[in-house]
Motif scaffolding. Structure first.
Motif, PDB file in Angstrom:
ATOM      1  N   ASP A   4      -4.487  12.062  38.404  1.00  0.00           N
ATOM      2  CA  ASP A   4      -5.285  13.240  38.080  1.00  0.00           C
ATOM      3  C   ASP A   4      -6.715  12.785  37.836  1.00  0.00           C
ATOM      4  O   ASP A   4      -6.941  11.833  37.087  1.00  0.00           O
ATOM      5  CB  ASP A   4      -4.734  13.948  36.845  1.00  0.00           C
ATOM      6  CG  ASP A   4      -5.279  15.357  36.678  1.00  0.00           C
ATOM      7  OD1 ASP A   4      -6.504  15.546  36.864  1.00  0.00           O
ATOM      8  OD2 ASP A   4      -4.499  16.264  36.337  1.00  0.00           O
ATOM      9  N   ASP A   5      -7.696  13.444  38.473  1.00  0.00           N
ATOM     10  CA  ASP A   5      -9.080  13.005  38.321  1.00  0.00           C
ATOM     11  C   ASP A   5      -9.730  13.510  37.039  1.00  0.00           C
ATOM     12  O   ASP A   5     -10.842  13.115  36.708  1.00  0.00           O
ATOM     13  CB  ASP A   5      -9.918  13.420  39.536  1.00  0.00           C
ATOM     14  CG  ASP A   5     -10.041  14.934  39.666  1.00  0.00           C
ATOM     15  OD1 ASP A   5      -9.091  15.636  39.296  1.00  0.00           O
ATOM     16  OD2 ASP A   5     -11.090  15.406  40.137  1.00  0.00           O
ATOM     17  N   ARG A  39      -9.986  12.770  33.709  1.00  0.00           N
ATOM     18  CA  ARG A  39      -9.605  11.573  32.970  1.00  0.00           C
ATOM     19  C   ARG A  39      -9.075  11.874  31.570  1.00  0.00           C
ATOM     20  O   ARG A  39      -8.087  11.280  31.129  1.00  0.00           O
ATOM     21  CB  ARG A  39     -10.776  10.596  32.894  1.00  0.00           C
ATOM     22  CG  ARG A  39     -11.062   9.908  34.231  1.00  0.00           C
ATOM     23  CD  ARG A  39     -12.244   8.969  34.153  1.00  0.00           C
ATOM     24  NE  ARG A  39     -12.445   8.280  35.425  1.00  0.00           N
ATOM     25  CZ  ARG A  39     -12.014   7.051  35.689  1.00  0.00           C
ATOM     26  NH1 ARG A  39     -11.386   6.362  34.755  1.00  0.00           N
ATOM     27  NH2 ARG A  39     -12.228   6.500  36.865  1.00  0.00           N
ATOM     28  N   ALA A  77      -5.631  13.333  31.963  1.00  0.00           N
ATOM     29  CA  ALA A  77      -4.698  12.311  32.444  1.00  0.00           C
ATOM     30  C   ALA A  77      -4.324  11.337  31.329  1.00  0.00           C
ATOM     31  O   ALA A  77      -3.147  10.999  31.151  1.00  0.00           O
ATOM     32  CB  ALA A  77      -5.314  11.557  33.617  1.00  0.00           C
ATOM     33  N   TYR A 128      -6.882   7.869  39.128  1.00  0.00           N
ATOM     34  CA  TYR A 128      -7.772   9.029  39.049  1.00  0.00           C
ATOM     35  C   TYR A 128      -8.240   9.527  40.406  1.00  0.00           C
ATOM     36  O   TYR A 128      -9.147  10.345  40.488  1.00  0.00           O
ATOM     37  CB  TYR A 128      -8.976   8.675  38.173  1.00  0.00           C
ATOM     38  CG  TYR A 128      -8.584   8.149  36.813  1.00  0.00           C
ATOM     39  CD1 TYR A 128      -8.123   9.004  35.815  1.00  0.00           C
ATOM     40  CD2 TYR A 128      -8.662   6.788  36.531  1.00  0.00           C
ATOM     41  CE1 TYR A 128      -7.752   8.519  34.565  1.00  0.00           C
ATOM     42  CE2 TYR A 128      -8.294   6.291  35.286  1.00  0.00           C
ATOM     43  CZ  TYR A 128      -7.836   7.162  34.309  1.00  0.00           C
ATOM     44  OH  TYR A 128      -7.470   6.671  33.070  1.00  0.00           O
ATOM     45  N   ASN A 129      -7.619   9.039  41.476  1.00  0.00           N
ATOM     46  CA  ASN A 129      -7.951   9.559  42.810  1.00  0.00           C
ATOM     47  C   ASN A 129      -6.748   9.395  43.731  1.00  0.00           C
ATOM     48  O   ASN A 129      -5.824   8.610  43.451  1.00  0.00           O
ATOM     49  CB  ASN A 129      -9.182   8.861  43.390  1.00  0.00           C
ATOM     50  CG  ASN A 129      -8.962   7.384  43.624  1.00  0.00           C
ATOM     51  OD1 ASN A 129      -8.266   6.995  44.555  1.00  0.00           O
ATOM     52  ND2 ASN A 129      -9.539   6.537  42.769  1.00  0.00           N
ATOM     53  N   MET A 158      -8.061  16.176  44.082  1.00  0.00           N
ATOM     54  CA  MET A 158      -8.517  14.842  43.698  1.00  0.00           C
ATOM     55  C   MET A 158      -9.462  14.302  44.755  1.00  0.00           C
ATOM     56  O   MET A 158      -9.346  14.648  45.933  1.00  0.00           O
ATOM     57  CB  MET A 158      -7.328  13.876  43.551  1.00  0.00           C
ATOM     58  CG  MET A 158      -6.453  14.110  42.353  1.00  0.00           C
ATOM     59  SD  MET A 158      -5.252  12.766  42.132  1.00  0.00           S
ATOM     60  CE  MET A 158      -4.249  12.963  43.615  1.00  0.00           C
TER      61      MET A 158
END
Length: 223
Positions: free
Chosen positions: A7-8, A10, A13, A31-32, A54
């Motif tokens: 999940d981008d 942060r 996530a 994150y990507n 993402m």
């Protein structure tokens, strides 16, 4: 059980990772989408939580590529979109489930339990070996009225051993599944946790034992 979370956002996530770790999952966070696909290709994960929007690769593209390459791990898609068409596209691309943001942590945990349970319908909810039962809800080992709670990594290690009684699990495999393949933790930490587990099995008068097989790993056997 080891999960991949991509999940981008942060902060979200990292917060979700903390919740999952508190619930006795091992979690790697990326994150990507490009990193997510690379991590999936390691084959280390029992499940994946993918955000759709993402950078690099979007979650749908990651999912399609993973499925085309033969990776069958269960996947839960996260998205801010709630339209039916988006849900259909995700499910048709190979997702096991779909969760719309915002959501409550308890719903996320329930959906993870459901999708990972479906991958092996023959696996008991509370597996037993010898006179010991592993309680997956309370994270305890039980022998009659005797019980003791396991710490996070203790639980994950014993879960692996219970799933493979009589089979040797290497130190490296424990490290990959529980600490992560890119961990800087030293291998001897596995021996330390095996020692903790042996003491707790003794405490509940278990008739099973964890045996070290020289230069190979550890196995769960009847005492």
């Amino acid at each position: 059980m080891r999960l991949l979370l991509a999940d981008d956002e942060r902060e979200l996530a990292d917060a979700l990772a903390a919740i999952l770790k508190h619930s006795h999952y091992s979690v790697d966070v990326v994150y990507n989408g490009t990193d997510a696909l690379d991590y999936i290709r390691t084959g280390l994960y029992d499940g994946c939580i993918l955000d759709i929007m993402m950078p690099g690769l979007d979650g749908i593209s990651v999912l399609k590529k993973a499925r085309s390459e033969g990776f069958k791990l269960p996947v839960l898609l996260l998205t801010a979109k709630s339209g039916t068409d988006d849900k259909v596209e995700g499910l048709d691309s190979g997702a096991n489930d779909y969760l719309t943001k915002p959501f409550e942590a308890k719903e996320l945990l329930a959906r993870i339990r459901a999708m990972t349970r479906k991958t092996d319908d023959t696996a008991p909810n509370n597996p037993s070996f010898g006179n010991v039962t592993l309680d997956k809800l309370t994270f305890e080992i039980k022998n009659g009225d005797n019980s003791v709670r396991l710490a996070n990594k203790e639980y994950q290690m014993l879960e692996m051993l219970f799933a493979n009684p009589g089979q040797i699990i290497s130190t490296e495999r424990f490290m990959e599944k529980i600490w992560g393949y890119d961990t800087e933790t030293e291998l001897n930490v596995v021996w330390v946790y095996i020692s903790y587990l042996r003491k707790k099995l003794a405490k509940i008068e278990a008739d099973i034992k964890i045996t070290a097989v020289r230069n190979l790993g550890y196995t769960l056997e009847k005492a």
